[in-house]
Scaffold this motif. Structure first.
Motif, short mmCIF file in Angstrom:
data_model
loop_
_atom_site.label_atom_id
_atom_site.label_comp_id
_atom_site.label_asym_id
_atom_site.label_seq_id
_atom_site.Cartn_x
_atom_site.Cartn_y
_atom_site.Cartn_z
N THR A 186 0.86 -1.18 0.00
CA THR A 186 0.00 0.00 0.00
C THR A 186 0.89 1.24 0.00
OG1 THR A 186 -1.65 -1.18 1.31
CG2 THR A 186 -1.87 1.20 1.17
N PRO A 187 0.86 2.05 -1.06
CA PRO A 187 0.08 1.88 -2.28
C PRO A 187 0.59 0.71 -3.12
CG PRO A 187 1.62 3.70 -2.51
CD PRO A 187 1.71 3.27 -1.08
N ALA A 188 -0.28 0.20 -3.96
CA ALA A 188 0.02 -1.00 -4.73
C ALA A 188 1.19 -0.76 -5.69
CB ALA A 188 -1.21 -1.44 -5.51
N PRO A 189 2.10 -1.73 -5.78
CA PRO A 189 3.19 -1.61 -6.77
C PRO A 189 2.63 -1.50 -8.19
CG PRO A 189 3.64 -3.37 -5.20
CD PRO A 189 2.23 -2.94 -4.96
N GLN A 190 3.30 -0.70 -8.99
CA GLN A 190 2.81 -0.43 -10.35
C GLN A 190 3.90 -0.74 -11.37
OE1 GLN A 190 1.74 3.65 -10.96
NE2 GLN A 190 1.27 3.38 -13.13
N ARG A 191 3.57 -1.64 -12.31
CA ARG A 191 4.51 -1.93 -13.39
C ARG A 191 4.39 -0.83 -14.44
NH1 ARG A 191 4.34 -7.45 -16.83
NH2 ARG A 191 2.49 -6.41 -17.70
N VAL A 192 5.49 -0.13 -14.68
CA VAL A 192 5.48 1.00 -15.61
C VAL A 192 5.72 0.52 -17.04
CG1 VAL A 192 6.59 3.20 -16.19
CG2 VAL A 192 6.28 2.53 -13.78
N ALA A 193 6.61 -0.46 -17.21
CA ALA A 193 6.92 -0.95 -18.57
C ALA A 193 7.30 -2.41 -18.48
CB ALA A 193 8.04 -0.13 -19.20
N ALA A 194 6.84 -3.20 -19.43
CA ALA A 194 7.16 -4.62 -19.46
C ALA A 194 8.60 -4.87 -19.86
CB ALA A 194 6.23 -5.37 -20.41
N GLN A 195 9.21 -3.91 -20.55
CA GLN A 195 10.62 -4.02 -20.94
C GLN A 195 11.25 -2.64 -20.94
OE1 GLN A 195 12.84 -6.81 -21.81
NE2 GLN A 195 14.07 -5.02 -21.33
N ALA A 196 12.20 -2.43 -20.03
CA ALA A 196 12.93 -1.17 -20.01
C ALA A 196 13.99 -1.19 -21.11
CB ALA A 196 13.59 -0.97 -18.64
N HIS A 197 14.19 -0.04 -21.73
CA HIS A 197 15.11 0.02 -22.87
C HIS A 197 16.49 0.50 -22.41
CE1 HIS A 197 11.82 -0.90 -25.54
NE2 HIS A 197 11.11 0.07 -25.00
N THR A 198 17.14 -0.35 -21.61
CA THR A 198 18.52 -0.10 -21.19
C THR A 198 19.31 -1.37 -21.44
OG1 THR A 198 18.17 -0.87 -18.91
CG2 THR A 198 17.70 1.46 -19.37
N PRO A 199 20.64 -1.27 -21.63
CA PRO A 199 21.44 -2.48 -21.88
C PRO A 199 21.31 -3.51 -20.77
CG PRO A 199 22.70 -0.51 -22.45
CD PRO A 199 21.43 -0.04 -21.78
N ALA A 200 21.37 -3.06 -19.51
CA ALA A 200 21.27 -4.01 -18.39
C ALA A 200 19.92 -4.70 -18.38
CB ALA A 200 21.51 -3.27 -17.07
N ALA A 201 18.86 -3.95 -18.72
CA ALA A 201 17.52 -4.55 -18.73
C ALA A 201 17.39 -5.57 -19.84
CB ALA A 201 16.47 -3.45 -18.87
N TRP A 202 17.94 -5.27 -21.00
CA TRP A 202 17.87 -6.22 -22.11
C TRP A 202 18.63 -7.50 -21.79
CZ3 TRP A 202 14.46 -6.17 -25.76
CH2 TRP A 202 13.91 -4.97 -26.21
N ILE A 203 19.80 -7.36 -21.18
CA ILE A 203 20.58 -8.55 -20.82
C ILE A 203 19.83 -9.37 -19.78
CG2 ILE A 203 22.70 -9.33 -19.70
CD1 ILE A 203 24.09 -6.90 -20.98
N ALA A 204 19.28 -8.70 -18.76
CA ALA A 204 18.55 -9.42 -17.71
C ALA A 204 17.32 -10.12 -18.28
CB ALA A 204 18.14 -8.45 -16.61
N ALA A 205 16.59 -9.43 -19.17
CA ALA A 205 15.39 -10.04 -19.77
C ALA A 205 15.77 -11.24 -20.64
CB ALA A 205 14.64 -9.00 -20.59
N THR A 206 16.88 -11.12 -21.36
CA THR A 206 17.33 -12.25 -22.19
C THR A 206 17.69 -13.44 -21.32
OG1 THR A 206 18.17 -10.72 -23.87
CG2 THR A 206 19.02 -12.98 -23.90
N ARG A 207 18.42 -13.20 -20.26
CA ARG A 207 18.78 -14.30 -19.35
C ARG A 207 17.54 -14.94 -18.76
NH1 ARG A 207 22.31 -12.27 -14.81
NH2 ARG A 207 22.77 -14.48 -14.51
N ALA A 208 16.56 -14.11 -18.37
CA ALA A 208 15.34 -14.65 -17.78
C ALA A 208 14.55 -15.47 -18.79
CB ALA A 208 14.47 -13.51 -17.25
N ALA A 209 14.50 -14.99 -20.05
CA ALA A 209 13.76 -15.73 -21.08
C ALA A 209 14.40 -17.09 -21.34
CB ALA A 209 13.71 -14.91 -22.36
N VAL A 210 15.72 -17.13 -21.38
CA VAL A 210 16.41 -18.41 -21.59
C VAL A 210 16.17 -19.33 -20.40
CG1 VAL A 210 18.68 -19.50 -21.84
CG2 VAL A 210 18.15 -17.40 -23.11
N ARG A 211 16.26 -18.79 -19.20
CA ARG A 211 16.02 -19.62 -18.01
C ARG A 211 14.61 -20.18 -18.02
NH1 ARG A 211 15.94 -17.15 -11.96
NH2 ARG A 211 14.11 -16.15 -12.90
#
Length: 781
Positions: A186-211
């Motif tokens: 409270t207040p409820a967490p809010q997802r702003v974007a499903a994919q952030a456009h930063t190098p670290a975010a892209w690498i993390a998302a890729t690793r998560a997708a492979v996992r």
């Protein structure tokens, strides 16, 4: 060049041993003074030795100043003390793979914006989002690469402090984590974007997708977590029991991203590209196939290192490959030792805190041992003999370091690695990586891993699979390493076997003896919980075992490593006071890993913790025994108390008094008002030297009459830092201060030791005595 780079690295290491950071204005004055001091001799070649010594000292001063400057900047980015426990709204990105356990989701959050006015700007924090209390199924809500707006409540980096124990604060400092905390719903967490456009975010998302693909393909396969660890470096996916088997057999370095894996991938990529390039004449005219292969090898190593989370073994291998590639590119003779030193320098230049991690020393130590026994030898052995020599060298060279860091060495490691290294490096890992393109190959890799795992489990369960020794002195480790270097000299050097004599101080360490009639009590820092080791001249008793967590417990994480480091190979007895998790949670791990003579407890008869435990009985008033001239006595509960159905769990606590001829120690567990009144009515209470405050200093315990009757010279409160119960209660602390008792707390003192001798009681605290600069000033007692 190698000597100057090593000097720089020694300066970095020296900075990490400091209790306080030197003032920032003095950091860069140190190398300046060093250069001015040696300027006259630097310009005169007649003083060659002095000139070189001056350069080495200058480089060491530069390393010290560099590490100090980096540390100053990182500490400035930590959460200020007055912002602890305050709601702060953050916007940021999940930059790593979230870890899911029975309590919630833990993740690293890279902060992009702090929405709360006047709140400090933090770059990176570690957060936990707990599952809803009413939830029956736990579906992950936080995914790598997403951007969220969260309201969080945080505290400064803090961890338990025990000799030779894991330093959580140093670990957080190395990773740039400025605070830890939890997400408010409270207040409820809010997802702003499903994919952030930063190098670290892209690498993390890729690793998560492979996992996710790995687990979707393998389902409930027992070694799916190992495949995920080999591909994306997610070691937390490996189940605890498997990690234990890998550690006991000494192959745990293989079941994560190791330098060997990175080298193999680089070699394969380089060979393929060079082979294809030779068949492309036009391209080969502009760039020779050899150089194209070098570029491909470095790029493949870099890509794999990124996919694996850029851990220290991968960094070391990548930087070594770059150094060797540059040497080959320039058609120079490659010097592997120089490449190793350059890699060491680059790792510490980027991450000065790498010297605090065990992986750093094991990684570079293993490579140094391999180079020592393989390079510069006149007669090259056959492949089998060379393989045996390398395995023996690595085992011998790392054993002193393993004993210093973990106080145990796997005796089956050479044989286990002889089988596991070729299987994991040349079959399982390539199949796991190719599975990213052809998913069914993950099934083959998991099947091979299951076959290997069965053999490792068998080897790890052997009675002599692991040997343990007390934590050695640094000089004993140094002598053993010097002896190893001498023993591994090439054939023909005289008396090489005498190098093994330098191992004797390591294998037969001096013991810190306790005289008959004396005893020592060590209040182990387990956070919010209790664990006390009591030793006489020849016996050892453990009183409580700390708490269990979602994925481990204090027994395994803290208590057993401390017993091992202290040279306690077995317990004469164990007392588990009652059924609260913070006292009994580590019991199973202690009984599993440490031979124990008997168990006294205040647990219910039907407690699942007692399943399969022999020689266990309830503690009750009147039980007493004498060890080495020291008297032990159970003062409570009464024999009839275990039949009472309306008695609170805390009042089943085993109350223990330990007394020498002149001094005594009283431990009351979580005993509350009822327990203390029963003790007063029994007439057994008398003034004591040291009291472990009941129920961590809760207001339900330490009633005025009890405090007046015991009148301790020292009182100890065991509690976690900023615990949610508010222990110890200020009114309780004041009661003890009123009688002039000296107050000690485990959150500010770490492990607290009492030596009960003829001359009196000597007390010491580990945290302030062995302080390091990254420990927050607010925690000082």
């Amino acid at each position: 060049m190698r000597l100057t780079l090593i000097a720089f690295c020694l300066g970095v290491w020296l900075l990490q041993q400091q209790a306080e950071l030197p003032p920032a204005r003095w950091l860069w004055l140190l190398p300046l003074m060093s250069s001015v001091l040696w300027l006259p001799v630097l310009t005169r070649s007649v003083f060659e030795f002095a000139r070189r010594t001056g350069i080495v000292l200058l480089c060491a001063a530069l390393g010290f100043a560099w590490a100090g400057w980096r540390a100053e900047m990182r500490l400035d980015g930590r959460l200020p003390a007055h912002w602890q426990g305050v709601d702060v709204e953050l916007v940021g990105v999940l930059s790593d793979l979230p870890h899911v356990n029975a309590r919630g989701e833990r993740f690293v959050f890279d902060v992009e914006h702090v929405a709360t006015p006047n709140a400090p700007m933090l770059q990176r924090v570690q957060l936990t989002r707990y599952w809803p209390r009413e939830a029956t199924r736990f579906e992950p809500r936080m995914k790598a690469g997403e951007r969220w707006r969260l309201t969080v409540r945080m505290k400064m980096p803090y961890g338990t402090r025990n000799p030779h124990g894991f330093d959580l604060e140093a670990w957080m400092l190395e990773r740039g984590i400025a605070a830890s905390g939890y997400v408010r719903e409270t207040p409820a967490p809010q997802r702003v974007a499903a994919q952030a456009h930063t190098p670290a975010a892209w690498i993390a998302a890729t690793r998560a997708a492979v996992r996710d693909r790995i687990f979707a393909t393998l389902g409930d396969a027992p070694y799916a977590g190992v495949i995920a660890a080999l591909v994306v470096g997610d070691q937390r996916s490996i189940p605890h029991e498997q990690w234990r088997a890998f550690t006991r057999t000494g192959v745990n370095h293989l079941l994560s991203i190791s330098g060997l894996h990175v080298t193999m991938i680089a070699a394969l990529a380089g060979w393929l590209v060079a082979s294809v390039w030779r068949r492309l004449p036009r391209q080969a005219e502009h760039l020779p196939a050899r150089q194209a292969g070098l570029v491909a090898a470095v790029l493949a190593a870099f890509g794999y290192a990124l996919l694996a989370g850029f851990q220290v073994p991968a960094q070391r291998t990548l930087f070594m490959l770059v150094a060797l590639a540059l040497a080959f590119w320039g058609r120079r003779e490659p010097r592997p030792f120089t490449a190793l030193v350059v890699a060491l320098f680059v790792v510490l230049l980027i991450d000065p805190w790498a010297v605090l991690s065990a992986g750093f020393w094991l990684s570079f130590g293993a490579m140094a041992a391999i180079l020592w026994v393989t390079l510069g030898r006149v007669a090259l052995p056959d492949k089998l003999r060379g393989w045996v020599t390398v395995q023996g060298a690595v085992t011998l060279a790392l054993a002193p370091v393993l004993l210093l860091l973990f106080q145990q060495v796997s005796l089956v490691s050479p044989l286990a690695n002889a089988l596991a290294i070729p299987l994991v490096s040349w079959l399982i890992t390539p199949l796991a990586l190719l599975g990213v393109l052809v998913a069914p190959l993950w099934q083959v890799a998991a099947w091979l891993m299951a076959w290997l795992g069965a053999g490792l489990n068998w080897a790890g369960d052997l009675p002599l699979a692991v040997t343990t020794l007390p934590a050695p002195a640094w000089w004993a480790v140094g002598l053993a390493l010097a002896g190893t270097v001498w023993t591994l000299l090439p054939r023909g050097f005289p008396l090489r076997v005498l190098g093994l004599l330098l191992w004797l101080p390591l294998l037969f360490p001096l013991r810190d003896a306790i005289a008959p009639g004396h005893f020592r009590a060590e209040v182990i820092d387990v956070g919010q919980g209790t664990a006390v080791l009591i030793r006489t001249a020849n016996r050892a008793l453990l009183y409580d075992t700390g708490a269990a967590f979602a994925d481990s417990d204090s027994g395994e994480r803290i208590v057993v490593p401390f017993l091992r480091a202290s040279g306690v190979g077995e317990l004469t007895g164990l007392i588990v006071t009652h059924d609260d998790n913070d006292h009994s949670g580590g019991m199973r791990s202690v009984l599993r890993d440490v031979p124990t003579g008997w168990l006294l407890h205040g647990l219910p008869a039907a407690s699942p913790l007692l399943g399969g435990v022999a020689a266990a009985r309830h503690c009750m008033r009147g039980q007493r025994w004498n060890w080495d001239g020291v008297q032990f006595e159970i003062l409570n509960p009464r024999p009839a108390a275990h039949a009472e159905t309306r008695r609170r769990d805390n009042d089943y606590s085993c109350v223990l008094r330990v007394a020498s001829r002149r001094h005594s120690l009283l431990l009351t567990g979580d005993g509350e008002r009822r327990t203390e009144l029963e003790l007063l009515e029994s007439g057994q209470l008398a003034p004591v030297s040291v009291l472990l405050a009941g129920h961590h200093g809760s207001l339900t315990s330490s009633i005025p009459e009890f405090v007046a009757a015991t009148r301790p010279h020292w009182v100890v409160f065991t509690q976690g830092y900023r615990n949610r119960y508010g222990h110890p209660h200020p009114r309780v602390v004041e009661r003890f201060r009123t009688i002039d008792a000296r107050v000690l707390r485990s959150d500010s003192g770490g492990l607290i030791r009492f030596d009960f001798g003829e001359a009196g009681v000597e007390a010491s605290q580990y945290r302030p005595t062995y302080r390091r600069y990254w420990q927050a000033d607010v925690l000082r007692p």
